[in-house]
Design an enzyme around this catalytic site. Sequence first.
Site, PDB file in Angstrom:
ATOM      1  CG  HIS A   1      -1.761   1.246   1.289  1.00  0.00           C
ATOM      2  ND1 HIS A   1      -2.498   1.706   0.226  1.00  0.00           N
ATOM      3  CD2 HIS A   1      -1.963   2.139   2.295  1.00  0.00           C
ATOM      4  CE1 HIS A   1      -3.121   2.824   0.569  1.00  0.00           C
ATOM      5  NE2 HIS A   1      -2.803   3.109   1.811  1.00  0.00           N
TER       6      HIS A   1
ATOM      7  CG  ASP B   1      -0.221   5.734   2.570  1.00  0.00           C
ATOM      8  OD1 ASP B   1      -1.411   5.897   2.292  1.00  0.00           O
ATOM      9  OD2 ASP B   1       0.197   4.889   3.378  1.00  0.00           O
TER      10      ASP B   1
ATOM     11  CG  ASP C   1      -5.486   3.226   5.270  1.00  0.00           C
ATOM     12  OD1 ASP C   1      -6.292   2.952   6.174  1.00  0.00           O
ATOM     13  OD2 ASP C   1      -4.426   3.850   5.473  1.00  0.00           O
TER      14      ASP C   1
ATOM     15  CG  HIS D   1      -5.959   7.796   2.629  1.00  0.00           C
ATOM     16  ND1 HIS D   1      -5.974   6.866   1.624  1.00  0.00           N
ATOM     17  CD2 HIS D   1      -4.978   7.403   3.465  1.00  0.00           C
ATOM     18  CE1 HIS D   1      -5.051   5.946   1.860  1.00  0.00           C
ATOM     19  NE2 HIS D   1      -4.432   6.258   2.965  1.00  0.00           N
TER      20      HIS D   1
END
Length: 912
Positions: A14, A16, A126, A351
């Site tokens: 994941h 980010d 997420d 996010h």
Amino acid sequence: MDKKRTAHIISHTHWDREWYLPYEKHHVRLVALVDSLLDKLDQGGEFKSFYLDGQTIILEDYLQVRPENKERLEKHIRDGRILIGPWYILQDAFLTSGEANVRNMQIGHRDARKYGEPSKIGYFPDTFGLVGQTPQLMQQSGISNAFFGRGVKPTGFNNTVSDGGYESSFSELIWEGPDGSKVLGILFANWYSNGNEVPVDEAEAKAFWERKLADAEKYAATGELLFMNGCDHQPIQLDLPEAIRTAEKLYPDTKFIHSNFPDYLKALEGSLDRDLSTVKGELRSQRTDGWGTLVNTASARVYLKQMNQEGQALLEKVAEPLATVAQLLGQEYPHHLFTYAWKTLMQNHPHDSICGCSVDEVHSEMVMRFAKSKHVTEALIDDSKRVIADAVNTSVFAGYGEDPRPLVVMNTTGWSRTGTVTVELDAARIYLRDGLGIEETGRRMKEFDLSGRQLVDEQGNVVPCTVEDLGLLFGYDLPDDKFRQPYMCRKVKLTFQAEEVPALGLRSYAWVRPQAGVPAAASSLFSDRDRLVMENSGLKVEIAEDGSFVLTDKATGQVYRDLGIYEDTGDIGNEYMYKQPEGEKALTTKGLPAAIRVLEDTPFRASVEICHAWEIPASADERLDAEQRELVYYPHRKAQRSSKLTTLNIRTVVSLEAGGKGVQLETTLDNTAKDHRVRALFPTDLAASVHRADSMFEIAVRDNEPAPEWENPSNTQHQQAFVDVSGEKAGLTVANLGLNEYEVLRDGRNTIAVTLLRCVGELGDWGLFPTPDAQCLGQHTARMELIPHSGDGIASGAFAEAYQFQIPWTVCQTEVHDGSLAPKYTPFQWESGDLAFSSLKMNEETGDMLLRWYNMSPQSSELTLSVEVPHKHMYKTTILEEAAEPLAPNTFGGLSMHTGPCEIVTIGIRRR
């Protein structure tokens, strides 16, 4: 032996792009990760595939540094060993607009097809809760599933999970949107790292799999068990094939597969032999204790949300419609620049970015991205509006004496619009190429006579306006065919009310010499200037000594009192979540004397300025620093507010327009305090157990009272354009610009509280990351509009007014000339009692015009559309905008069609 269960192990990370490290530090790690992935895949062998986190921007980021590896990437994507898309970025759900989500899916698909096929996986690992229209958006994208980690099951500090009180019996569920669309939902019940770092050593693997298999079976509806081999920025487990062989040796009754999402879904769907729970609408962790929802990211670094609202509105609601109309006039539609502007804006939409929950360096870079996207968008708007204004027939103003100054007002909203417009005009201009010299040029401009002019519309009616002389100014043109052309000009600012400018259309005016006619009689919206009472035909506003005001809706007789009081509380939470100090009583400006004066008194607008100098605590006490350093979970903190005080200066401008359906507020805060939250309070005193909030392509209906499991004293929630509380015969809609957090208070008055500013000093989550910039010291301005109505926000037009509030007027000065467009013009006309207009743009592949609406109502509705543009046919399509079969025209040559409840409707127009 028959295998009773299958362990699907999916390799992923994941990613980010930015969070607890700035973007470029994560970027360096990303390059190393993809390098290692390509090396592993080049070796062949048993390492079968890798899921690249559902976002194609990872490819851009990698190839920016490693362009020489593009062919290697393409090969493994074509071979199905690297799965990419369907998104451009993994965006936040509640803080990004519907159109931004559509562009995200469109661009993600388009970029993925450059390498291979996009994976049809609805991937939200997420995301901090999910909007109700997600199933419809997935179905319209050809995706029948949604993988997600939050919204149904409580997730708390450091991504730990809790037991009990689930909304679904299993990790697999049916998720149904408000329109009835359904997808297979897969909850990462043990998070998207439940198969992370699988041991190769037998003893370690035995302990690992004993726990992991039991955890997965606890929630799974079938024997097809999902294990996610990766986590946030997780390096690839290169020895996973060896770890799988160890597992197979230890558990002969279990089939272990290095799997991928398509294979897992196929196996799962083939083995489902029981009914799954159906979860409907929004996934906001409603059935939890309320401490781990991450909802207060909606108010972390409010300035980012405001910049995002402005950027989205300019792109989707101004630049794209104007460019479409300009294209009808022969201007090329700049798809490449729109893609660049959208990508730059969307790079702020993950996010951890738009939510304001990263380290300060991340958000400093976001400010620059917002500015870059806005600058491109403004250039696109300037080009389009000039093409349109030059095509308007303004010859009607030729008879108004010497040197009339025409201007064109453009309304890019989906509804006819009346409102106050401000424009800067060149009253006179001399180019430096004329050779008069700087001194003589300046003298002539300063001596230019501005007196006696009037503003008239295209029908010759005198329009009241105010004129501000801006004096001598320098300017320049940048022609397409020659060097820059500097000039000196005498500039004025005109402010007036533009009336009934057609939807997606324009209306023409001119500032002319006094031969135009008799000046309009002076009038005022102050019915009692001494008592600060403003009125138009529908509303009455009375200002009190403490700066609060009473609003009377003349149509319903409903009176709203104590509006515009400010509340200040301490905040000892973090960028993710708000926490008020225990036992603290909120401070308010109720009864606090204010300095009040009339700011504006014209026939079209009245404004009152209200100034408060408010003494509030300067920060939290010293205990907060100690609790942050000790990583005390924020709900358990005991810090209080400091006894030291500081002055919070608040300037509020309350405005009422002659044709206004609401009261507009502009609040400027000069923030000198830390660790606190400021809200504006609007008591409704209406009997209602639910309220409505604007969300992505939806007017979401939410309970005023939280579920019984909810323990958090705060019940703040997300909004986009507005929140509304309505009773049987009256309602109040509070519209905002980039103020994404609100709460309907359980105070007996159903007060709408809108967060204007929230100031904290740490990121939160899994460690201590100080964020001094998140204290938001300095000046901040917030804008809102209060729109009273008859109790039905759709039928009354209150929601349409709230949507129009989001979108700025566009005005362009032009010359007196002939043109192909009438002085009052629109290329489209549409009617529907329930639909909200969302988008007008061009499709890059087909060249078709695309118009999009969504049904605000849970009831079916009708849409009628007529097009004043030569065209072959119209068709209904999806958010991916593929061409479809023509729709039969109605008897007038337009389109009449049925729309389902809460349906997102996209109509394509094939031009001749």
